[in-house]
Design an enzyme around this catalytic site. Structure first.
Site, PDB file in Angstrom:
ATOM      1  N   SER A  19       8.360   1.459  17.991  1.00 25.29           N
ATOM      2  CA  SER A  19       8.169   0.664  19.194  1.00 25.29           C
ATOM      3  C   SER A  19       8.919  -0.645  19.040  1.00 25.29           C
ATOM      4  O   SER A  19       8.893  -1.248  17.981  1.00 25.29           O
ATOM      5  CB  SER A  19       6.662   0.404  19.379  1.00 25.29           C
ATOM      6  N   ASP A  45      -1.193  -4.081  25.332  1.00 24.71           N
ATOM      7  CA  ASP A  45      -0.472  -4.900  24.372  1.00 24.71           C
ATOM      8  C   ASP A  45      -1.454  -5.424  23.330  1.00 24.71           C
ATOM      9  O   ASP A  45      -2.647  -5.532  23.589  1.00 24.71           O
ATOM     10  CB  ASP A  45       0.232  -6.063  25.082  1.00 24.71           C
ATOM     11  N   HIS A  50      -2.323  -1.285  15.733  1.00 26.09           N
ATOM     12  CA  HIS A  50      -1.176  -2.182  15.876  1.00 26.09           C
ATOM     13  C   HIS A  50      -1.148  -3.127  14.682  1.00 26.09           C
ATOM     14  O   HIS A  50      -2.185  -3.517  14.173  1.00 26.09           O
ATOM     15  CB  HIS A  50      -1.271  -2.961  17.188  1.00 26.09           C
ATOM     16  N   ARG A  51       0.071  -3.488  14.246  1.00 29.06           N
ATOM     17  CA  ARG A  51       0.187  -4.272  13.021  1.00 29.06           C
ATOM     18  C   ARG A  51       0.515  -5.741  13.293  1.00 29.06           C
ATOM     19  O   ARG A  51       1.221  -6.375  12.499  1.00 29.06           O
ATOM     20  CB  ARG A  51       1.228  -3.641  12.093  1.00 29.06           C
ATOM     21  N   LYS A  76       2.804  -8.329  29.434  1.00 24.62           N
ATOM     22  CA  LYS A  76       1.667  -8.102  28.563  1.00 24.62           C
ATOM     23  C   LYS A  76       0.455  -8.934  28.973  1.00 24.62           C
ATOM     24  O   LYS A  76      -0.674  -8.545  28.742  1.00 24.62           O
ATOM     25  CB  LYS A  76       2.042  -8.340  27.103  1.00 24.62           C
ATOM     26  N   LYS A  98       3.720  -3.858  30.446  1.00 23.16           N
ATOM     27  CA  LYS A  98       4.210  -5.231  30.561  1.00 23.16           C
ATOM     28  C   LYS A  98       4.103  -5.653  32.030  1.00 23.16           C
ATOM     29  O   LYS A  98       4.090  -4.793  32.889  1.00 23.16           O
ATOM     30  CB  LYS A  98       5.681  -5.316  30.114  1.00 23.16           C
ATOM     31  N   HIS A 131       2.031   1.347  14.005  1.00 26.20           N
ATOM     32  CA  HIS A 131       3.395   0.895  14.278  1.00 26.20           C
ATOM     33  C   HIS A 131       4.159   0.787  12.960  1.00 26.20           C
ATOM     34  O   HIS A 131       3.643   0.281  11.977  1.00 26.20           O
ATOM     35  CB  HIS A 131       3.364  -0.453  15.000  1.00 26.20           C
ATOM     36  N   THR A 154       4.129   0.532  26.291  1.00 19.72           N
ATOM     37  CA  THR A 154       3.265  -0.641  26.348  1.00 19.72           C
ATOM     38  C   THR A 154       3.378  -1.259  27.739  1.00 19.72           C
ATOM     39  O   THR A 154       4.487  -1.483  28.222  1.00 19.72           O
ATOM     40  CB  THR A 154       3.713  -1.666  25.294  1.00 19.72           C
TER      41      THR A 154
END
Length: 465
Positions: free
Chosen positions: A369, A193, A284-285, A167, A165, A317, A163
């Site tokens: 992650s 992100d 993504h959760r 972000k 960063k 994820h 990911t």
């Protein structure tokens, strides 16, 4: 005849302990905490009633339909070991209560009103059994595990991600540069992100262009197929699809969506678009812990994971077991199997309340992650196996020499672990040794090992059975 008006106990209608469940029923396991003085049968029946055909009083229009055909039934109740006044209530719902191909409707029914119900102190949906008769009305993941491997031409190992960063705050060009360095160093994927959408410092279109440029440059230099999860999440479904269309026009392999904040309706639309247009979909959760972290109220993540497999996504994820975010090993592996496998046996020790048969619905790749680094690589390789994405954000970008060496360190560590595993070595026992050996011929890995040798995120896990 008239009908008998008034209020009667739910359990007279909705508690049916001798009911034989049908293969087409959707089954739910609820953890029920009744208010003091409410018997468990009444509480379980109330859940079945309020999430299907019931209301608080007898109504005249009940006579115009067949309640026996349409009502939810609480067919079994068991006390939760070690907890006072907690029960698992099993409820069976007839298939006809649900609209085909709509996770939205399924959740509105099963977890809609009932969670605010006064007779319950707390309520948690622990698991759902989705029958093939219902799951076959969904497209499911746009592509699935095998198709993804074929698209990427990557086999026999977990995939590596990162990911980007910080972000928030980078300009599009600097963001693209970070993407290029990571991919050039040996990662398969980089990731927007979850909260990178289209903000004043970096509008989505600029980001998409610079990331595509980074991707193609890295591909040309490494001879490997690369991807960057372009986050298409937006304020409206139309805008989301517009972003996905632009990604397709750029020819990139994968887009991304925040499925809980974006919503299941939007997610299912995007999944259909992705299959029709050859895009992989990374999920993504964000917001899941709002729903799943309390032990006695809400929904367990395994339910959200099953819902995602129906709605559609190629990656999701799923916690790490070893990093900075929640996830107990057996429970995590339970829902990882629910995401990847076609057939999963009931196994209460892993929190799996029902046998789940997905028939031909494609699988989803779990993504580990959050707070992981090179020293975790042996454990992650062993726990998650080949069909996974291991994502190191800080664990790549935090490398003292920069992003590309950080990526090199992770790739070397991964290849060393896969090689050791294939040679029959025990990653759980010899993990540190394997990483140390590999770092002798990789200065990048040696530097990474030095930086993170003591870092741990040690807290007791919340997600217990």
């Amino acid at each position: 005849v008239g009908f008998k008006a008034g209020v009667k106990d739910y359990k007279l209608t909705y508690y049916t302990p001798d009911y034989e469940t049908k293969d087409t029923d959707i089954l739910a396991a609820f953890r029920v905490t009744p208010q003091p003085g409410v018997p468990p049968e009444e509480a379980g029946a109330a859940v079945a009633a309020e999430s299907s055909t019931g209301t608080w009083t007898t109504v005249w229009t009940d006579g115009l339909t067949s309640l026996d055909r349409y009502k939810g039934r609480c067919y079994h109740i068991e006390p939760v070991a070690g907890e006072e006044n907690q029960y698992i209530a099993y409820v069976a719902y007839p298939l006809d209560l649900f609209e085909e191909g709509s996770v939205t409707n399924m959740f509105t029914s099963i977890v809609g009103n009932v969670f605010g119900f006064k007779a319950l102190r707390a309520l948690r949906l622990e698991d759902l059994r989705i029958p093939p008769a219902y799951s076959k009305t969904f497209q499911g993941p746009p592509h699935g595990i095998q198709v993804e491997r074929d698209k990427l031409n990557k086999y026999g190992r977990p995939l590596l991600g990162c990911t980007i960063k910080p972000k928030l705050g980078l300009s599009a060009k600097n963001y693209g540069r970070a993407v290029y360095e990571c991919l050039r160093g040996g990662l398969d994927f980089t990731k927007d992100d979850e909260n990178v959408n289209s903000q004043p410092f970096m509008r989505w279109r600029d980001r998409f262009l610079f990331c595509a440029e980074a991707l193609y440059k890295a591909q040309a230099e490494t001879g490997e197929i690369k991807g960057h999860y372009l986050n298409a999440t937006a304020g409206t479904c139309e805008e989301m699809i517009k972003r996905a269309v632009f990604a397709r026009e750029l020819g990139v392999p994968i887009v991304m969506h925040d499925y809980l904040t974006g919503g299941f309706t939007a997610n299912t639309s995007l999944a259909h678009y992705c299959r029709d247009n050859g895009l992989l979909l990374h999920i993504h959760r964000a917001m899941h812990a709002v729903i799943d972290r309390q032990k006695n109220h809400g929904m367990h993540f395994r339910v959200l994971a099953k819902a995602l497999r129906l709605s559609g996504g190629d990656h999701i994820h799923a916690g790490t077991v070893v990093g900075k975010l929640e996830g107990e090993r057996d429970i995590t592996l339970g829902f990882v199997d629910l995401l990847r496998d076609d057939f999963i046996e009931k196994d209460r020790s892993r929190g799996i309340y029902f046998t789940q048969d997905w028939v031909s619905l494609p699988g989803v790749i779990p993504v580990a992650s959050g707070g992981i680094h090179v020293w975790h690589m042996p454990a992650l390789t062993e726990i998650f196996g080949d069909d996974s994405v291991l994502q190191f954000g800080g664990g790549t970008l935090g490398h003292p020499w920069g992003n590309a060496p950080g990526a090199v360190a992770n790739r070397v560590a991964l290849e060393a672990c896969v090689k050791a595993r294939n040679e029959g070595r025990d990653l759980a026992r010899e993990g540190n040794e394997i990483i140390r050996e590999a770092s002798k011929w990789s200065p990048e890995l040696a530097a990474a090992c030095e930086v993170w040798k003591e870092i741990k995120f040690e807290f007791p896990a919340m997600d217990t059975l």
